[in-house]
Design a protein around this motif. Structure first.
Motif, mmCIF file in Angstrom:
data_model
loop_
_atom_site.group_PDB
_atom_site.id
_atom_site.type_symbol
_atom_site.label_atom_id
_atom_site.label_comp_id
_atom_site.label_asym_id
_atom_site.label_seq_id
_atom_site.Cartn_x
_atom_site.Cartn_y
_atom_site.Cartn_z
ATOM 1 N N GLU A 211 0.820 -1.208 0.000
ATOM 2 C CA GLU A 211 0.000 0.000 0.000
ATOM 3 C C GLU A 211 0.856 1.260 0.000
ATOM 4 O O GLU A 211 0.338 2.378 -0.014
ATOM 5 C CB GLU A 211 -0.920 -0.001 1.226
ATOM 6 C CG GLU A 211 -1.956 -1.126 1.218
ATOM 7 C CD GLU A 211 -2.890 -1.056 2.405
ATOM 8 O OE1 GLU A 211 -2.720 -0.126 3.225
ATOM 9 O OE2 GLU A 211 -3.778 -1.918 2.518
ATOM 10 N N GLU A 212 2.164 1.083 -0.004
ATOM 11 C CA GLU A 212 3.070 2.226 0.013
ATOM 12 C C GLU A 212 3.077 2.923 -1.343
ATOM 13 O O GLU A 212 2.984 2.277 -2.396
ATOM 14 C CB GLU A 212 4.490 1.758 0.346
ATOM 15 C CG GLU A 212 5.490 2.885 0.499
ATOM 16 C CD GLU A 212 6.870 2.378 0.882
ATOM 17 O OE1 GLU A 212 7.804 3.207 1.004
ATOM 18 O OE2 GLU A 212 7.024 1.145 1.053
ATOM 19 N N THR A 213 3.176 4.260 -1.341
ATOM 20 C CA THR A 213 3.387 5.030 -2.564
ATOM 21 C C THR A 213 4.837 5.487 -2.593
ATOM 22 O O THR A 213 5.459 5.698 -1.551
ATOM 23 C CB THR A 213 2.448 6.244 -2.648
ATOM 24 O OG1 THR A 213 2.655 7.068 -1.503
ATOM 25 C CG2 THR A 213 0.995 5.804 -2.706
ATOM 26 N N PHE A 214 5.369 5.667 -3.807
ATOM 27 C CA PHE A 214 6.801 5.880 -3.951
ATOM 28 C C PHE A 214 7.094 7.206 -4.644
ATOM 29 O O PHE A 214 6.340 7.656 -5.504
ATOM 30 C CB PHE A 214 7.415 4.728 -4.740
ATOM 31 C CG PHE A 214 7.280 3.405 -4.045
ATOM 32 C CD1 PHE A 214 8.227 2.990 -3.129
ATOM 33 C CD2 PHE A 214 6.176 2.602 -4.274
ATOM 34 C CE1 PHE A 214 8.092 1.783 -2.466
ATOM 35 C CE2 PHE A 214 6.024 1.393 -3.613
ATOM 36 C CZ PHE A 214 6.988 0.972 -2.701
ATOM 37 N N GLU A 215 8.202 7.817 -4.265
ATOM 38 C CA GLU A 215 8.669 9.056 -4.881
ATOM 39 C C GLU A 215 10.050 8.811 -5.475
ATOM 40 O O GLU A 215 10.960 8.359 -4.779
ATOM 41 C CB GLU A 215 8.725 10.185 -3.856
ATOM 42 C CG GLU A 215 9.207 11.517 -4.416
ATOM 43 C CD GLU A 215 9.238 12.614 -3.377
ATOM 44 O OE1 GLU A 215 10.339 13.133 -3.090
ATOM 45 O OE2 GLU A 215 8.150 12.942 -2.840
ATOM 46 N N LEU A 216 10.186 9.089 -6.756
ATOM 47 C CA LEU A 216 11.471 8.934 -7.427
ATOM 48 C C LEU A 216 11.930 10.281 -7.944
ATOM 49 O O LEU A 216 11.138 11.048 -8.504
ATOM 50 C CB LEU A 216 11.374 7.950 -8.606
ATOM 51 C CG LEU A 216 11.022 6.503 -8.262
ATOM 52 C CD1 LEU A 216 9.543 6.264 -8.506
ATOM 53 C CD2 LEU A 216 11.848 5.542 -9.102
ATOM 54 N N THR A 217 13.218 10.566 -7.798
ATOM 55 C CA THR A 217 13.805 11.818 -8.265
ATOM 56 C C THR A 217 14.844 11.496 -9.322
ATOM 57 O O THR A 217 15.833 10.810 -9.045
ATOM 58 C CB THR A 217 14.456 12.578 -7.098
ATOM 59 O OG1 THR A 217 13.471 12.854 -6.097
ATOM 60 C CG2 THR A 217 15.061 13.884 -7.581
#
Length: 534
Positions: A237-243
């Protein structure tokens, strides 16, 4: 006796009648079609299981075409070779997909058309239509989502590919250079959110890529990359942030070229601190041989100057950086050398006045330079020489609404070939304070020091910056009117500059936070702003 009507009159009558009838029956026009095409059916049907066909047909209620299919259509997992997808160039009422790949067993495939499907007349898009099938008994239905950002820009400059690789026993980080991912999707246009769907349970690695050539492989010289540290276990259920960031490539010199008399060009790729690059002539040197290196202010190029030609057809050089050592050969020609020409670059209330030369400066005489203000009063100054940029900077206190006359007498500048300048006269005028604006920034909730606060234009070019190890208030004076962006760099290694990331070393770029709103600098105006950081 009947008279016959001449033939040309009959023709005119018929033409007149035809035009009148055409006018009476001419349609007035209807409302512009704003409806997208409607999906009717597919063969095989969408979400088919036990798929074993070589062709798919998707039917619509009107003629459609595909807009930028190579950029919009993504197939996950990728098929290699890619299927043939029509229409291409001509309109039709169906999409034909010819599968040339051998499909994997018990695998769910998703063909996402993005915004590529548009009607033929008005170009109304049928957004994000997706055709899904499985070569097994069921359709995988798990998903993962998140958002992508750019390490330096306020938002990514183009669509970002987000990819999942199976983290099995054969996985290595170098897979991004040579193998296509298991699953792939694109970030959405304005929000830069993403969603990977129709996934099977398992352990994966997630990578984001600014895939400029759409081949799903990472090219460090041209593309940006981002990554999630560690494994991702699906379902989650985790959401992810990519840079995404552009890696700092290793210094790589190119073959040198004899550019002009006594001047050789050394181009290079990758990062280089020009002060750390050493170029040494290995060939025999004549007596009194001297050399200088000058950096091009824009291009990745170093200019190697020498005062006396060795008189050889080829010259051998050692080019060393802190990490690399190379031996390069330059072929020489019979080329004329430039004579000394000194130019100037006006300063302002902040920037220094500069004396620049087209040949290497080796000496400058401050006592041969004079600065006078509008009252004909001598202005004290300090001269500072930058050998790498080949310029002499004149530092002095400048007052608003003032005129300064700068004179460089003969002998103020001497170059590598012992040539000196002619007399140079230059007038410099400073603007009134009312022509500038001031921005006062109060940063609140700073969780980490040191920070670098930068003002940039809309293109991301730096206009001004300040460094702080404990200060939260920043005043920027003498700003030209216009729109600016404010960003805060969290300088985690305290080297007073932003550092990018490294994919293979698993180093993330230093974090940059943009203040959400664009600020307007107004002339003759002091504008205070308070901003709370995350």
């Amino acid at each position: 006796m009947k008279k016959r009507v001449p033939g040309f009159i009959l023709v005119l009558i018929l033409l007149f009648t035809t035009v009148q009838c055409a006018k009476k029956g001419m349609p007035e026009g209807g409302p512009v079609d704003e409806d997208p095409p409607k999906f009717l059916r597919a063969n095989p049907e969408n979400f088919t299981t036990n798929f074993d066909k070589e062709e798919i047909r998707i039917y619509f209620d009107e003629y459609i075409k595909l807009d930028k299919p190579s950029q919009q259509i993504i197939i996950s997992p990728p098929m290699v070779p890619k299927p043939n997808i029509m229409p291409l160039g001509t309109a039709r009422k169906d999409i034909k997909i010819e599968i040339t790949d051998t499909l994997e067993e018990n695998t769910t495939y998703a063909i996402n058309f993005g915004k590529s499907i548009v009607d033929n007349n008005e170009g109304n898009p049928y957004d994000y239509f997706k055709y899904v099938f499985s070569t097994g008994d069921y359709i995988d239905s798990l998903a993962v989502s998140g958002i992508v950002k750019d390490a330096k820009l306020k938002e990514p400059s183009e669509v970002i590919s987000v990819m999942l690789y199976e983290a099995d026993t054969s996985y290595t980080d170098s897979i991004v250079f040579k193998e296509t991912p298991r699953y792939i999707t694109y970030s959405q246009d304005s929000t830069f959110n993403f969603s990977l769907e129709n996934l099977k349970a398992g352990t994966y690695r997630m990578v984001a890529l600014m895939d400029s050539n759409d081949n799903y492989l990472y090219n460090p010289k041209k593309e940006k990359i981002g990554f999630v540290e560690g494994d991702i276990t699906i379902p989650t259920e985790e959401t992810f942030e990519l840079t995404v960031f552009k890696e700092q490539l290793e210094f790589e010199p190119k073959r040198p070229n004899h550019f002009k008399g006594n001047q050789i060009i050394f181009g290079y790729e990758g990062y280089a601190d020009p002060d750390s690059i050493k170029i040494d002539l290995l060939s025999a040197r004549p007596e009194g041989y001297r050399s200088r290196i000058i950096k091009d202010p824009v291009k990745d190029t170093l200019y190697y100057w020498y005062n006396t030609s060795p008189g050889l057809d080829t010259l051998m050089f050692a080019v060393n950086s802190p990490e690399t050592q190379d031996t390069l050969i330059a072929r020489m020609g019979n080329l004329e050398r430039d004579s000394l020409m000194v130019s100037t670059e006006n300063g302002d209330l902040i920037k220094d006045f500069k004396l620049k030369a087209n040949t290497p400066i080796v000496e400058y005489a401050a006592d041969q330079i004079r600065i006078m203000d509008m009252d004909s009063t001598d202005v004290p100054f300090e001269a500072e020489f930058d050998p790498l940029l080949n310029e002499v900077r004149l530092k002095f206190e400048k007052k608003p609404s003032n005129n300064y006359n700068i004179t460089a007498y003969p002998g103020a500048i001497t170059d590598l070939f012992e040539e000196t300048n002619d007399t140079i006269y230059k007038n410099m005028t400073t603007k009134d304070l009312s022509a500038f604006g001031t921005i006062i920034i109060d940063l609140q909730n700073i969780q980490q020091f040191p920070v670098i606060v930068q003002l940039t234009n809309i293109k991301g070019e730096i206009l001004a910056e300040q460094y702080s190890e404990d200060r939260s208030n920043f005043t920027f004076n003498y700003l030209n009117p216009g729109d600016i962006l404010v960003r805060v760099i969290f300088d985690s290694n305290a080297n007073q500059k932003w550092d990018t990331g490294n994919y293979l070393k698993k180093i993330q770029p230093e974090r940059i936070q943009y203040l959400r709103d664009t600020l307007e600098v107004r002339a003759n105006w002091d504008q205070p702003y308070k901003f709370s950081l995350d």
